[in-house]
Design an enzyme around this catalytic site. Structure first.
Site, PDB file in Angstrom:
ATOM      1  N   LYS A   1      -4.148  -4.441  -3.065  1.00 18.23           N
ATOM      2  CA  LYS A   1      -3.490  -3.168  -2.741  1.00 18.23           C
ATOM      3  C   LYS A   1      -2.658  -2.697  -3.925  1.00 18.23           C
ATOM      4  O   LYS A   1      -1.965  -3.516  -4.562  1.00 18.23           O
ATOM      5  CB  LYS A   1      -2.601  -3.363  -1.503  1.00 18.23           C
ATOM      6  CG  LYS A   1      -1.925  -2.087  -1.008  1.00 18.23           C
ATOM      7  CD  LYS A   1      -1.079  -2.353   0.242  1.00 18.23           C
ATOM      8  CE  LYS A   1      -0.422  -1.103   0.789  1.00 18.23           C
ATOM      9  NZ  LYS A   1       0.431  -1.366   1.971  1.00 18.23           N
TER      10      LYS A   1
ATOM     11  N   SER B   1      -0.451   1.427   6.158  1.00 17.53           N
ATOM     12  CA  SER B   1      -0.686   1.970   4.839  1.00 17.53           C
ATOM     13  C   SER B   1      -1.749   1.218   4.050  1.00 17.53           C
ATOM     14  O   SER B   1      -2.277   1.765   3.084  1.00 17.53           O
ATOM     15  CB  SER B   1       0.613   1.959   4.040  1.00 17.53           C
ATOM     16  OG  SER B   1       1.067   0.625   3.847  1.00 17.53           O
TER      17      SER B   1
ATOM     18  N   SER C   1       1.495  -2.276   8.537  1.00 14.55           N
ATOM     19  CA  SER C   1       0.499  -1.789   7.576  1.00 14.55           C
ATOM     20  C   SER C   1      -0.629  -2.741   7.245  1.00 14.55           C
ATOM     21  O   SER C   1      -1.572  -2.343   6.558  1.00 14.55           O
ATOM     22  CB  SER C   1       1.184  -1.380   6.283  1.00 14.55           C
ATOM     23  OG  SER C   1       1.718  -0.102   6.434  1.00 14.55           O
TER      24      SER C   1
HETATM   25  N1  GLN Z   1       3.423   2.940   9.553  1.00 15.80           N
HETATM   26  C1  GLN Z   1       4.670   2.347   9.207  1.00 15.80           C
HETATM   27  C2  GLN Z   1       5.429   3.271   8.302  1.00 15.80           C
HETATM   28  O1  GLN Z   1       4.940   4.304   8.033  1.00 15.80           O
HETATM   29  C3  GLN Z   1       4.465   1.020   8.554  1.00 15.80           C
HETATM   30  C4  GLN Z   1       4.205   1.096   7.105  1.00 15.80           C
HETATM   31  C5  GLN Z   1       4.081  -0.248   6.479  1.00 15.80           C
HETATM   32  O2  GLN Z   1       3.998  -1.267   7.171  1.00 15.80           O
HETATM   33  N2  GLN Z   1       4.104  -0.293   5.164  1.00 15.80           N
HETATM   34  O3  GLN Z   1       6.495   2.980   7.883  1.00 15.80           O
END
Ligand code: GLN
Length: 493
Positions: free
Chosen positions: A93, A168, A192
């Site tokens: 990532k 994400s 995410s």
């Molecule tokens: N969807 C969550 C957010 O937008 C989690 C994001 C993440 O885990 N990096 O913060």
């Protein structure tokens, strides 16, 4: 031998293809039947063919990958022992840094930035023999649930290209689902890794906070950020976690606890394990088809000899506001370093230093990142700190204690990972609050610091994958793998 690069034609717009298991790959490489260099070349061919459709990879690290693959082939040719991930093609990532490779974090503000060092998880993967193919698309600074916040365009879900892969780490999940890597690394701050694994039908691991070093991870919310693997099956995900976990003097929050043999733990039978089912995760908002899939997964655990019992986690209802206060507060502090001076993008149109800062940030950050910096700065400001940030920290503690009480009664807790399956691109971009609310089942474990695994558990009638979330207490990843393995076994029979 190049890998098969035929695109699955079973569903229109589907690019799903299961990678080989680590055991099969390893057998091929150790015996000399498969050369790591050919394997890597085959993956690069498949990436070239599919990436234009899915937008998974942002950059490739071909030279470094081939050098490592040549090393693996040389060791194999001599008949010397090979490390556990020898020759395994892995994607990273783009929030994790690799020396000399672009690291954008999905943001325009980091365009052109090439970090001078490797993240610890990257170093460890390579030491375990993995071949690192390249950097993978994600929501900007890992903020989002659909990958639509990337400055480099959204990733498409390999199961149905009209749909989001989740976020994400949507690119990391899509890469495994489409066999553009055998495994990938992602990060999980509020879901995410788990949610995109669920949307794409792959396995994703949230390690306990501190289990995997955050050194070299571009920070979003430091008290929540975790690095973890994606793979096509539970055992492979367990092996990957074993390779990247462990104490790191470069991360003061990293745990000194020894790293167990997670793959071996995942092999253990589940008979007699106590499985908690929290009613709070099966209420309003849960799509009926997701509920049905998860309930049949729970029934398969009972059939495998687990004791299924209810547990109560009433603080769950406060989890979304708590998470979005803590995460945005920490993000506003972490993102202060991006000012046009030190990394990546600098606005060309500024006459004074102050204007350079503000133009660089204005032009460099996307709308969601700006929204979070504003929310976080507000929550931390004098006069509001006690009412918002401090209150959120207190609720966070209550939530963690509630989980600990539940884990005194049960070995693992199972829930849906997301109340909904993968949604259509553009469907929720106009309503950030709706997007936040869909994180309801994942942010709790993030706040509590506990670990979990998302494992594929059935599908909707339209063929969209559903993922079960298996949670375990701090440093009990082995138990989560065991339970996930049983769910997986029931799917495959
Ligand atoms: N969807 C969550 C957010 O937008 C989690 C994001 C993440 O885990 N990096 O913060």
């Amino acid at each position: 031998m190049p890998i098969e690069s035929r695109i699955s034609e079973t569903t229109t717009g589907s690019f799903v293809e299961k990678p080989k298991t680590l055991a099969d790959l390893r057998a091929g490489i150790v015996s000399g039947r498969t050369r790591a260099t050919d394997l890597a070349a085959g993956y690069y061919d498949r990436i070239a063919a599919i990436n234009p459709h899915l937008n998974v990879y942002l950059s490739l690290t071909r030279e470094r990958a081939l050098k490592q693959a040549e090393w693996v082939d040389a060791v194999a040719a001599k008949g010397d022992p090979l490390p556990p991930l020898a020759g395994v093609p892995v994607g990273i990532k783009d929030v994790l840094v690799m020396n000399g490779a672009p690291a954008t974090a999905g943001s325009r503000i980091l365009k052109g930035y090439e970090p001078p060092y490797d993240a610890t998880a990257v170093t460890k993967l390579e030491a375990a023999g993995a071949v690192l193919l390249g950097k993978i698309n994600c929501d900007e600074f890992a903020m989002g649930s659909s990958n639509e916040n990337s400055a480099y365009g959204p990733v498409r879900n390999p199961v149905d290209t009209e749909r989001v892969p989740g976020g994400s780490s949507g690119g990391s999940a899509a890469a495994v689902a489409a066999n553009m890597a055998v495994a990938t690394l992602g990060t999980d701050t509020g879901g995410s890794i788990r949610q995109p694994a669920s949307f794409c039908g792959v396995v994703g691991v949230l390690p306990t906070y501190g289990r995997v070093s955050r050194y070299g991870l571009i920070a979003f919310a430091s008290s929540l950020d975790r690095v973890g693997p994606f793979a096509a099956n539970v055992r492979d995900a367990a092996t990957l976690l074993g390779a990247i976990a462990g104490h790191d003097p470069k991360d003061a929050t990293s745990s000194p606890a020894p790293v167990p043999d997670y793959a071996a733990e995942s092999d253990r039978p589940v008979e007699g394990l106590r499985i908690g089912v929290p009613a709070e995760y099966f209420g309003e908002g849960l799509e009926p088809e997701v509920r049905t899939a998860i309930e049949s997964g729970i029934a398969s655990l009972a059939a495998a000899g687990c004791k299924v019992m209810p547990v109560s986690l009433p603080t769950t209802r406060y989890a979304i506001p708590t998470y979005y206060l803590v995460a945005t507060a920490e993000a506003s502090a972490n993102l202060a370093r991006f000012d046009g001076v030190r990394y990546g993008y600098r606005s060309p149109s500024s006459e004074t230093l102050g204007a350079m800062y503000s133009h660089s940030r204005d032009e460099g950050f996307g709308a969601e990142v700006k929204r979070r910096i504003l929310l976080g700065t507000y929550a931390l400001s004098a006069g509001y700190y006690d009412a918002y940030y401090l209150k959120a920290q207190k609720v966070r503690r209550l939530l963690a204690e509630e989980f600990l009480r539940a884990f005194a009664e049960v070995d693992a807790i199972v829930t849906p990972t997301s109340p909904i399956p993968a949604f259509k691109l553009g469907e929720k971009t106009g309503d950030p609050l709706a997007m936040y609310l869909a994180d309801i089942y994942t942010v709790t474990a993030s706040l509590a610091g506990i670990c979990g695994v998302t494992v594929p558990c059935g599908a909707t009638k339209a063929g969209l994958p559903v993922g079960m979330q298996v949670l375990a207490s701090h440093l009990n990843e082995g138990t989560a793998f065991r339970v996930a393995r049983a769910v997986e076994a029931a799917q495959n029979t």
